[in-house]
Scaffold this motif. Structure first.
Motif, PDB file in Angstrom:
ATOM      1  N   UNK A 198       0.718  -1.108  -0.077  1.00 18.04           N
ATOM      2  CA  UNK A 198       0.075  -0.051   0.047  1.00 18.04           C
ATOM      3  C   UNK A 198       0.884   1.289  -0.017  1.00 18.04           C
ATOM      4  N   UNK A 199       2.060   1.162   0.538  1.00 17.19           N
ATOM      5  CA  UNK A 199       3.060   2.266   0.446  1.00 17.19           C
ATOM      6  C   UNK A 199       4.218   2.101  -0.551  1.00 17.19           C
ATOM      7  N   UNK A 200       4.004   2.603  -1.588  1.00 23.31           N
ATOM      8  CA  UNK A 200       4.832   2.495  -2.925  1.00 23.31           C
ATOM      9  C   UNK A 200       5.907   3.314  -3.350  1.00 23.31           C
ATOM     10  N   UNK A 201       5.820   4.605  -2.645  1.00 18.82           N
ATOM     11  CA  UNK A 201       6.820   5.715  -3.042  1.00 18.82           C
ATOM     12  C   UNK A 201       7.281   6.542  -1.915  1.00 18.82           C
ATOM     13  N   UNK A 202       8.393   6.990  -1.918  1.00 15.29           N
ATOM     14  CA  UNK A 202       8.938   8.097  -0.924  1.00 15.29           C
ATOM     15  C   UNK A 202       7.974   9.235  -0.423  1.00 15.29           C
ATOM     16  N   UNK A 203       7.258   9.753  -1.757  1.00 17.84           N
ATOM     17  CA  UNK A 203       6.217  10.852  -1.407  1.00 17.84           C
ATOM     18  C   UNK A 203       5.285  10.405  -0.293  1.00 17.84           C
ATOM     19  N   UNK A 204       4.719   8.966  -0.666  1.00 12.02           N
ATOM     20  CA  UNK A 204       3.499   8.522   0.037  1.00 12.02           C
ATOM     21  C   UNK A 204       3.984   8.437   1.427  1.00 12.02           C
ATOM     22  N   UNK A 205       4.969   7.747   1.717  1.00 12.91           N
ATOM     23  CA  UNK A 205       5.660   7.537   3.067  1.00 12.91           C
ATOM     24  C   UNK A 205       5.793   8.783   3.749  1.00 12.91           C
ATOM     25  N   UNK A 206       6.315   9.886   3.247  1.00 10.26           N
ATOM     26  CA  UNK A 206       6.439  11.179   3.788  1.00 10.26           C
ATOM     27  C   UNK A 206       4.981  11.889   4.171  1.00 10.26           C
ATOM     28  N   UNK A 207       4.143  11.794   3.385  1.00  9.25           N
ATOM     29  CA  UNK A 207       2.875  12.189   3.535  1.00  9.25           C
ATOM     30  C   UNK A 207       2.022  11.473   4.741  1.00  9.25           C
ATOM     31  N   UNK A 208       2.180  10.184   4.763  1.00 10.33           N
ATOM     32  CA  UNK A 208       1.871   9.388   5.857  1.00 10.33           C
ATOM     33  C   UNK A 208       2.430   9.764   7.406  1.00 10.33           C
ATOM     34  N   UNK A 209       3.828  10.042   7.258  1.00 12.38           N
ATOM     35  CA  UNK A 209       4.615  10.278   8.234  1.00 12.38           C
ATOM     36  C   UNK A 209       4.015  11.810   8.648  1.00 12.38           C
ATOM     37  N   UNK A 210       3.663  12.698   7.918  1.00 14.88           N
ATOM     38  CA  UNK A 210       3.339  14.011   8.068  1.00 14.88           C
ATOM     39  C   UNK A 210       1.846  13.750   8.942  1.00 14.88           C
ATOM     40  N   UNK A 211       0.927  13.159   8.435  1.00 11.72           N
ATOM     41  CA  UNK A 211      -0.324  12.788   9.041  1.00 11.72           C
ATOM     42  C   UNK A 211      -0.106  12.471  10.510  1.00 11.72           C
ATOM     43  N   UNK A 212       0.919  11.335  10.524  1.00 11.55           N
ATOM     44  CA  UNK A 212       0.940  10.818  11.979  1.00 11.55           C
ATOM     45  C   UNK A 212       1.676  11.777  12.963  1.00 11.55           C
ATOM     46  N   UNK A 213       2.787  12.604  12.497  1.00 13.83           N
ATOM     47  CA  UNK A 213       3.378  13.293  13.351  1.00 13.83           C
ATOM     48  C   UNK A 213       2.282  14.717  13.669  1.00 13.83           C
ATOM     49  N   UNK A 214       1.718  15.015  12.872  1.00 13.27           N
ATOM     50  CA  UNK A 214       0.647  16.059  13.291  1.00 13.27           C
ATOM     51  C   UNK A 214      -0.556  15.412  14.280  1.00 13.27           C
ATOM     52  N   UNK A 215      -0.801  14.069  14.101  1.00 13.63           N
ATOM     53  CA  UNK A 215      -1.818  13.488  15.033  1.00 13.63           C
ATOM     54  C   UNK A 215      -1.328  13.495  16.362  1.00 13.63           C
ATOM     55  N   UNK A 216       0.022  13.346  16.797  1.00 15.10           N
ATOM     56  CA  UNK A 216       0.452  13.180  17.854  1.00 15.10           C
ATOM     57  C   UNK A 216       1.162  14.347  18.370  1.00 15.10           C
ATOM     58  N   UNK A 217       0.769  15.681  17.744  1.00 21.81           N
ATOM     59  CA  UNK A 217       1.232  16.755  18.240  1.00 21.81           C
ATOM     60  C   UNK A 217       2.676  17.545  17.802  1.00 21.81           C
ATOM     61  N   UNK A 218       3.199  17.023  16.684  1.00 27.78           N
ATOM     62  CA  UNK A 218       4.365  17.201  16.073  1.00 27.78           C
ATOM     63  C   UNK A 218       4.040  18.143  14.771  1.00 27.78           C
ATOM     64  N   UNK A 219       3.122  18.915  14.942  1.00 24.75           N
ATOM     65  CA  UNK A 219       2.791  19.546  13.333  1.00 24.75           C
ATOM     66  C   UNK A 219       3.810  20.233  12.612  1.00 24.75           C
ATOM     67  N   UNK A 220       4.964  20.691  13.641  1.00 26.31           N
ATOM     68  CA  UNK A 220       5.859  21.622  12.937  1.00 26.31           C
ATOM     69  C   UNK A 220       7.201  21.026  12.713  1.00 26.31           C
TER      70      UNK A 220
END
Length: 202
Positions: free
Chosen positions: A139-161
């Protein structure tokens, strides 16, 4: 449709992929998950300890993922010949669907090779869904997709910056480094399911 879904697990990426599919079906059908880890019998204490640890991790992962979906889950460890144990457990729990990952060869615990899945299918009277993990199925096939998921997860746990860096790809996981004023992080993302976990460094 379905009320009880049985998922045999052995700690492999193929099993993790099957768990993901089972959870999706369970969510749609309002069903419960039964996860089964079959011990193969190693014959020595060190080997038995490794099997115990692998089973604990595999079943713990199912419980955690089911919790994220809000799906009821039962986990069981049993010893014996995998196909016999899986079929017996399916009958015991009145499972109406069995979901198995397969890799066409002997697996981590002899559980998910194709012949086991075939024997389970012959022994049970309910559907057996078998899933092979091909490169195109990740389901995660590209670096850009991985970065997007990482961004969403970090925002979810309070590290939006947090500043996201370039991901690296391992066999079954993307690792995305990130940092903010508070700390450095690695976001581990399963390539099969897209499931992410933030690990704080230092």
């Amino acid at each position: 449709m379905y009320t009880r879904i049985l998922v045999p697990v052995d700690g492999s990426p193929e099993a993790s992929n099957a768990v993901g599919h089972a959870l999706q079906v369970a969510e749609l059908a309002d069903a419960e998950i039964h996860a089964l880890y079959v011990e193969g019998g190693t014959g020595d204490d060190d080997g038995a300890s490794a099997v115990d640890a692998r089973g604990t991790r595999a079943l713990g992962d199912v419980r955690e993922r089911a919790g994220e979906y809000g799906i009821p889950v039962e986990t069981t460890v049993a010893g014996g010949e995998p196909a016999e144990i899986i079929a017996a457990y399916a009958t015991q729990t009145s499972a109406d669907l069995v979901v198995m990952g397969t890799h066409g060869r002997d697996g981590v615990n002899r559980l998910l090779n194709g012949s086991v899945a075939e024997r389970v299918g012959r022994r049970v009277s309910v559907p057996v869904m078998t899933l092979r993990l091909g490169h195109s199925e990740r389901s995660v096939k590209s670096p850009l997709q991985a970065q997007r998921i990482a961004r969403e997860k970090l925002e979810l746990v309070g590290h939006e910056d947090a500043i996201i860096e370039s991901p690296s790809q391992q066999r079954t996981t993307w690792v995305v480094p990130a940092s903010d004023d508070d700390s450095n992080y690695n976001v581990h993302i399963e390539s099969t399911s897209g499931r992410a976990k933030v690990v704080q460094l230092g």
